[in-house]
Design a protein around this motif. Structure first.
Motif, short mmCIF file in Angstrom:
data_model
loop_
_atom_site.label_atom_id
_atom_site.label_comp_id
_atom_site.label_asym_id
_atom_site.label_seq_id
_atom_site.Cartn_x
_atom_site.Cartn_y
_atom_site.Cartn_z
N LEU A 183 -26.13 32.54 0.64
CA LEU A 183 -26.45 31.36 1.46
C LEU A 183 -27.84 30.82 1.12
N PRO A 184 -28.07 29.53 1.38
CA PRO A 184 -29.34 28.91 0.98
C PRO A 184 -30.48 29.25 1.94
N LEU A 185 -31.64 28.83 1.54
CA LEU A 185 -32.84 28.88 2.37
C LEU A 185 -32.48 28.43 3.79
N THR A 186 -32.94 29.19 4.80
CA THR A 186 -32.46 28.96 6.17
C THR A 186 -33.59 28.84 7.18
N TYR A 187 -33.42 27.88 8.08
CA TYR A 187 -34.30 27.74 9.25
C TYR A 187 -33.47 27.96 10.49
N ILE A 188 -33.91 28.85 11.38
CA ILE A 188 -33.22 29.08 12.65
C ILE A 188 -34.24 28.97 13.78
N LEU A 189 -33.92 28.12 14.75
CA LEU A 189 -34.76 27.97 15.93
C LEU A 189 -34.00 28.54 17.13
N THR A 190 -34.64 29.44 17.87
CA THR A 190 -34.05 29.98 19.08
C THR A 190 -35.02 29.80 20.24
N CYS A 191 -34.46 29.76 21.45
CA CYS A 191 -35.26 29.59 22.66
C CYS A 191 -35.04 30.78 23.58
N GLU A 192 -36.11 31.25 24.19
CA GLU A 192 -36.04 32.43 25.05
C GLU A 192 -35.06 32.23 26.21
N HIS A 193 -35.10 31.05 26.83
CA HIS A 193 -34.32 30.79 28.03
C HIS A 193 -33.02 30.05 27.68
N ASP A 194 -32.16 30.73 26.94
CA ASP A 194 -30.96 30.11 26.39
C ASP A 194 -29.88 31.18 26.23
N VAL A 195 -28.67 30.90 26.73
CA VAL A 195 -27.59 31.88 26.57
C VAL A 195 -27.27 32.14 25.10
N LEU A 196 -27.57 31.18 24.23
CA LEU A 196 -27.27 31.32 22.80
C LEU A 196 -28.41 31.96 22.00
N ARG A 197 -29.47 32.34 22.69
CA ARG A 197 -30.63 32.92 22.01
C ARG A 197 -30.25 34.05 21.05
N ASP A 198 -29.45 35.00 21.53
CA ASP A 198 -29.18 36.20 20.74
C ASP A 198 -28.28 35.92 19.55
N ASP A 199 -27.43 34.88 19.63
CA ASP A 199 -26.63 34.49 18.46
C ASP A 199 -27.54 34.18 17.28
N VAL A 206 -31.56 36.68 2.18
CA VAL A 206 -31.69 35.22 2.27
C VAL A 206 -33.07 34.88 2.84
N PRO A 207 -33.82 33.97 2.22
CA PRO A 207 -35.12 33.55 2.79
C PRO A 207 -34.90 32.83 4.12
N VAL A 208 -35.46 33.37 5.19
CA VAL A 208 -35.23 32.83 6.53
C VAL A 208 -36.56 32.59 7.23
N THR A 209 -36.68 31.41 7.83
CA THR A 209 -37.76 31.15 8.77
C THR A 209 -37.14 31.12 10.16
N HIS A 210 -37.56 32.04 11.02
CA HIS A 210 -37.02 32.11 12.37
C HIS A 210 -38.12 31.78 13.37
N ASP A 211 -37.99 30.64 14.02
CA ASP A 211 -38.93 30.24 15.07
C ASP A 211 -38.31 30.57 16.42
N HIS A 212 -38.92 31.50 17.14
CA HIS A 212 -38.45 31.83 18.48
C HIS A 212 -39.47 31.28 19.47
N ILE A 213 -39.03 30.33 20.30
CA ILE A 213 -39.92 29.63 21.22
C ILE A 213 -39.76 30.22 22.63
N LYS A 214 -40.80 30.89 23.10
CA LYS A 214 -40.70 31.63 24.34
C LYS A 214 -40.72 30.75 25.60
N ASP A 215 -41.25 29.55 25.49
CA ASP A 215 -41.31 28.69 26.68
C ASP A 215 -40.36 27.50 26.54
N ALA A 216 -39.20 27.75 25.92
CA ALA A 216 -38.25 26.66 25.69
C ALA A 216 -36.85 27.06 26.14
#
Length: 403
Positions: A332-348, A361-371
Motif C-alpha cells: 500500500l502507498p504512503l498513508t495518512y490516518i487521522l483519528t479523534c479521541e472522542h469517536d467510536v471509530l477511533r480504534d479502527d 508502509v510509511p504512515v503518519t498517524h495524527d491522533h487528536i485528543k480534543d477532537a
C-alpha cells in the motif's frame, strides 16, 4: 401569571436538559459544541419518529438535511468548479487556475455520511475540496456515489472504484495535466473506508498501470466485526456519532433488514466459521496501552450463519479493509490516518495505522485528543469551530508535504 411563569420555567428546564451535553474539559468552545450536538440529536429524534410512524425512512429524513446544504458549482478566481460525470458517476471537479511549473497533483475525494448521506455538493465538502485544490494547486475529483437505503453494498464501493479507475487512465490524467506519480485517494468516515478499500483493490487490478502515491484516511470506518471496541464503549453516547447511529449506518450499508442491525447492536452478527478474521481486529494486540485503559478483551460472541449467508458484504474486505491479511498490506502507498479521541471509530484507525506500520508502509498517524468525529466539517458558517480548522490544516499540510 403564576401558571405562565411555571410553564416557562418548566419549558426552560426541558430545553436546558435537552441542550446540555457533558463536554470534555479540554474541548474548545464548549457551548457552541453543545448547541451543535443538540441540533444533531434533535434531527436524529425527528428521523426516528418519522421512521416509526412509517412516514419516511430514517436515512431519508437525514438526507433532507444534507440536501439543504447543497451549493451549486461556483468557480472563483482560483479554482474552476464543474459538475460532470466520470464513468457515469456524478463528480464535482476542481481545476486550479494558478500557473504550474509542471504537471499538477491530484486528489480523488470520497465524502462521509455512513454510505447513506452526503454528496460532493454539500457546503462543507465543497469548502474542503475547493480549499484542497486552491492550497495544493491540485486537481480534485469529489465523488457523489449512490447511497443507501436505495443502494446497498457493493454499489458505493463500485461507484468510487469506477471513478478512480477512469481518472487513472493515462489519457484522462494527460487531459487534466496531472502527474501520474502524484495522485492520492482520500476520504472521511465512510469516505475513508472507501478510500482504503479502493487503495487495496487497485493493488490487485492488472488493468490499472498508474499507482497511487498516497492515501489519506480521516477518522475512517474500517471493520465490521467488533462493534464493542474500547472506543465504541467509551464514546457510545458522545458527540455527533453515537454507537447507535454508527450501527444503523453499518447495517444499512448492507441491507434494510432490521435483523442485521439488531445483531450488530448486540455484537452477535459474526458466524463462528468466520472466527479466523478476528485476528485482524484483536484490539488487545493492536491498541497502545493508553487506549486500552481498564478494558479487558473478551472472546467474540458468535451469531448464526444465516445473516452472513444473506448479507455476506459485512465480511467482505471491500467493506472492511482491516480484514486484509498482513501479506497484502505491505504494497500500500504512503498513508495518512487521522483519528479523534472522542469517536467510536477511533480504534479502527489506530489499529490500521499499527498494522500498516508493522507491514512496512510509511504512515503518519495524527491522533487528536480534543477532537470528535466529523470535526473537520465545522470550518464555516455559524457552526465554525477552531478544532475543525486545526484538523483541516493538518490534513492539507500533510498532502502538501507528501503528495
Amino acid at each position: 401569571m403564576g401558571a405562565k411563569l411555571l410553564c416557562l420555567f418548566l419549558a426552560s428546564v426541558l430545553l436546558a436538559y435537552y441542550v446540555y451535553t457533558p463536554i470534555p474539559e479540554d474541548f474548545e468552545e464548549p457551548w457552541k459544541l453543545m448547541l451543535i450536538t443538540a441540533s444533531f440529536r434533535a434531527i436524529g429524534h425527528l428521523a426516528e419518529v418519522a421512521d416509526r410512524l412509517g412516514l419516511m425512512h430514517y436515512m431519508e429524513v437525514l438526507m433532507l438535511i444534507t440536501a439543504a446544504e447543497y451549493v451549486a458549482p461556483m468557480s472563483d478566481e482560483n479554482v474552476t468548479v464543474i459538475d460532470t460525470e466520470f464513468s457515469n458517476i456524478a463528480v464535482r471537479l476542481y481545476l486550479p487556475q494558478k500557473a504550474s511549473d509542471g504537471l499538477r497533483r491530484a486528489v480523488i475525494y470520497f465524502h462521509g455520511g455512513g454510505w447513506c448521506l452526503g454528496q460532493a455538493g454539500m457546503k462543507s465538502y465543497d469548502h474542503l475540496t475547493r480549499w484542497t485544490s486552491n492550497r495544493l494547486n491540485a486537481v480534485v475529483v469529489s465523488v457523489s456515489y449512490r447511497l443507501a437505503p436505495k443502494y446497498h453494498f457493493p454499489v458505493q464501493f463500485e461507484d468510487v472504484y469506477s471513478v478512480t479507475k477512469f481518472f487513472l487512465q493515462s489519457s484522462i490524467l494527460s487531459q487534466y495535466e496531472v502527474d501520474p506519480e502524484r495522485v492520492c485517494v482520500a476520504g472521511d468516515s465512510a469516505g475513508g473506508n472507501l478510500a482504503a478499500a479502493v487503495a487495496q483493490q487497485l493493488l490487485e487490478d492488472t488493468e490499472v498501470e498508474t499507482k497511487l502515491k498516497a492515501q489519506a484516511l480521516i477518522y475512517p470506518a474500517l471493520q465490521t466485526l467488533d462493534l464493542n471496541l474500547p472506543s465504541y464503549q467509551e464514546n457510545k453516547n458522545k458527540l455527533i456519532l453515537p454507537k447507535s447511529l454508527m450501527v444503523k449506518f453499518w447495517s444499512e450499508y448492507f441491507t434494510s433488514d432490521s435483523s442485521l442491525r439488531e445483531a450488530m447492536a448486540s455484537n452477535r452478527h459474526v458466524p463462528v466459521e468466520s472466527s479466523h478474521l478476528f485476528q485482524f481486529v484483536n484490539w488487545s494486540n493492536l491498541l497502545p496501552e493508553e487506549l486500552k485503559k481498564d478494558h479487558v478483551y473478551s472472546s467474540p460472541t458468535y451469531g448464526s450463519s444465516e445473516l452472513a449467508q444473506k448479507y455476506p458484504g459485512f465480511l467482505d474486505r471491500r467493506a472492511a479493509p482491516l480484514l486484509v491479511s498482513d501479506a497484502q498490506l505491505h504494497r500500500l502507498p504512503l498513508t495518512y490516518i487521522l483519528t479523534c479521541e472522542h469517536d467510536v471509530l477511533r480504534d479502527d484507525g489506530v489499529m490500521y495505522a499499527r498494522r500498516l506500520q508493522a507491514a512496512g508502509v510509511p504512515v503518519t498517524h495524527d491522533h487528536i485528543k480534543d477532537a470528535f468525529h466529523g470535526a473537520i466539517m465545522f470550518v464555516s458558517g455559524p457552526a465554525e469551530l477552531a478544532v475543525g480548522h486545526r484538523l483541516l490544516n493538518r490534513y492539507i499540510e500533510w498532502l502538501n508535504e507528501n503528495l
